[in-house]
Design an enzyme around this catalytic site. Sequence first.
Site, PDB file in Angstrom:
ATOM      1  N   ALA A   1      72.334  91.140 -14.674  1.00 53.22           N
ATOM      2  CA  ALA A   1      71.777  91.308 -16.014  1.00 53.22           C
ATOM      3  C   ALA A   1      70.278  91.053 -15.875  1.00 53.22           C
ATOM      4  O   ALA A   1      69.867  90.205 -15.087  1.00 53.22           O
ATOM      5  CB  ALA A   1      72.388  90.277 -16.954  1.00 53.22           C
TER       6      ALA A   1
ATOM      7  N   HIS B   1      79.885  83.348 -15.069  1.00 49.51           N
ATOM      8  CA  HIS B   1      80.144  83.601 -13.644  1.00 49.51           C
ATOM      9  C   HIS B   1      81.423  82.884 -13.249  1.00 49.51           C
ATOM     10  O   HIS B   1      81.502  81.663 -13.302  1.00 49.51           O
ATOM     11  CB  HIS B   1      78.988  83.080 -12.779  1.00 49.51           C
TER      12      HIS B   1
ATOM     13  N   HIS C   1      72.827  81.003  -7.676  1.00 53.29           N
ATOM     14  CA  HIS C   1      71.409  81.293  -7.922  1.00 53.29           C
ATOM     15  C   HIS C   1      70.555  80.189  -7.328  1.00 53.29           C
ATOM     16  O   HIS C   1      71.004  79.041  -7.218  1.00 53.29           O
ATOM     17  CB  HIS C   1      71.136  81.356  -9.435  1.00 53.29           C
TER      18      HIS C   1
ATOM     19  N   SER D   1      68.208  86.852  -9.771  1.00 53.47           N
ATOM     20  CA  SER D   1      69.214  86.974  -8.701  1.00 53.47           C
ATOM     21  C   SER D   1      68.920  88.180  -7.817  1.00 53.47           C
ATOM     22  O   SER D   1      67.785  88.656  -7.759  1.00 53.47           O
ATOM     23  CB  SER D   1      70.598  87.127  -9.338  1.00 53.47           C
TER      24      SER D   1
ATOM     25  N   ASN E   1      68.337  92.438 -22.577  1.00 52.60           N
ATOM     26  CA  ASN E   1      67.330  92.085 -23.601  1.00 52.60           C
ATOM     27  C   ASN E   1      65.999  92.652 -23.140  1.00 52.60           C
ATOM     28  O   ASN E   1      65.816  92.914 -21.956  1.00 52.60           O
ATOM     29  CB  ASN E   1      67.214  90.552 -23.708  1.00 52.60           C
TER      30      ASN E   1
HETATM   31  N1  HPA Z   1      64.490  87.302 -17.662  1.00 47.97           N
HETATM   32  C1  HPA Z   1      65.050  86.837 -16.540  1.00 47.97           C
HETATM   33  N2  HPA Z   1      66.338  86.978 -16.263  1.00 47.97           N
HETATM   34  C2  HPA Z   1      67.102  87.609 -17.156  1.00 47.97           C
HETATM   35  C3  HPA Z   1      66.585  88.117 -18.364  1.00 47.97           C
HETATM   36  C4  HPA Z   1      65.198  87.940 -18.623  1.00 47.97           C
HETATM   37  O1  HPA Z   1      64.653  88.361 -19.662  1.00 47.97           O
HETATM   38  N3  HPA Z   1      67.612  88.693 -19.037  1.00 47.97           N
HETATM   39  C5  HPA Z   1      68.715  88.531 -18.243  1.00 47.97           C
HETATM   40  N4  HPA Z   1      68.422  87.886 -17.111  1.00 47.97           N
END
Ligand code: HPA
Length: 272
Positions: free
Chosen positions: A111, A59, A81, A210, A233
């Site tokens: 993300a 960031h 955050h 977030s 992921n």
């Molecule tokens: N969990 C929470 N926040 C995230 C994740 C996750 O698996 N991947 C990216 N941000």
Amino acid sequence: MYEKLGTAAKFIQSRKKVTPRVGLVLGSGLGAFVDRVEDATIIPYDEIPHFHQTSVEGHEGRLILGKISGVDIAILQGRLHVYEGYAMEDIVFPVRTLATLGVDTLFLTNASGGVNESYQPGDIVLINDHINLMGQNPLIGPNINELGPRFPDMTRAYNEDLRRIVKDCAEEMDYNLQTGVYAGLLGPTYETPAEIRMMRAIGADMVGMSTVPESIAANHLGLKVCGLSCITNMAAGITGEKLDHSEVKEQALKVMETFSNLLQSAIAKIGL
Ligand code: HPA
């Protein structure tokens, strides 16, 4: 608070006389979108009155003013955050400042971990609703009547017209855009597999740390909000792999090109 917003907005306009229409918050690993901005003016957060600097890797912590496909835009490259220890009021301050500058449409990006097993790492998901699991709300405290109502409606927190525009852009790109519900958690720990099973049971398709505070503040302000998430992921327990922030950043970088194309074409359509 209201006066502080005026001070921040005035300072920004002293650097560049602009009235951006569109605002954009870039999440973890997605900061490279700013390379597409024309006629960019860059202001680090720590120069703007009442802005705080973000402490998270991936960031940047800069405000970028310029144009995307001819549309005046204000970009928050990096966000704050709750897990960093900031008050909710500080977290939503930059978004409120963008509204003070004239923004009426806000793109929120992030993300997230995929809970819905039909998602794959690298998928871009259009957020159609959220679940606030942070146990906090940026609107707690006396209502600032100049900003919005005491009890904002959240029935269509993610604007339907904007969702249609993004879907149309994805179709034109021949991209299979997923849609889903984003659950916002406090972090900073990733979730346990049991928590992820609970997420699925309550209707979440992806989880992150977030977006929910900014979305609430933006809806309070009456902004049109659009949310785009990059699944970096699969959420905890789905593959058995351990979760790691470097994997999150790496995966976000991989989708950057598609993500940026989609975002840019949606912004261009708004400008028409
Ligand atoms: N969990 C929470 N926040 C995230 C994740 C996750 O698996 N991947 C990216 N941000």
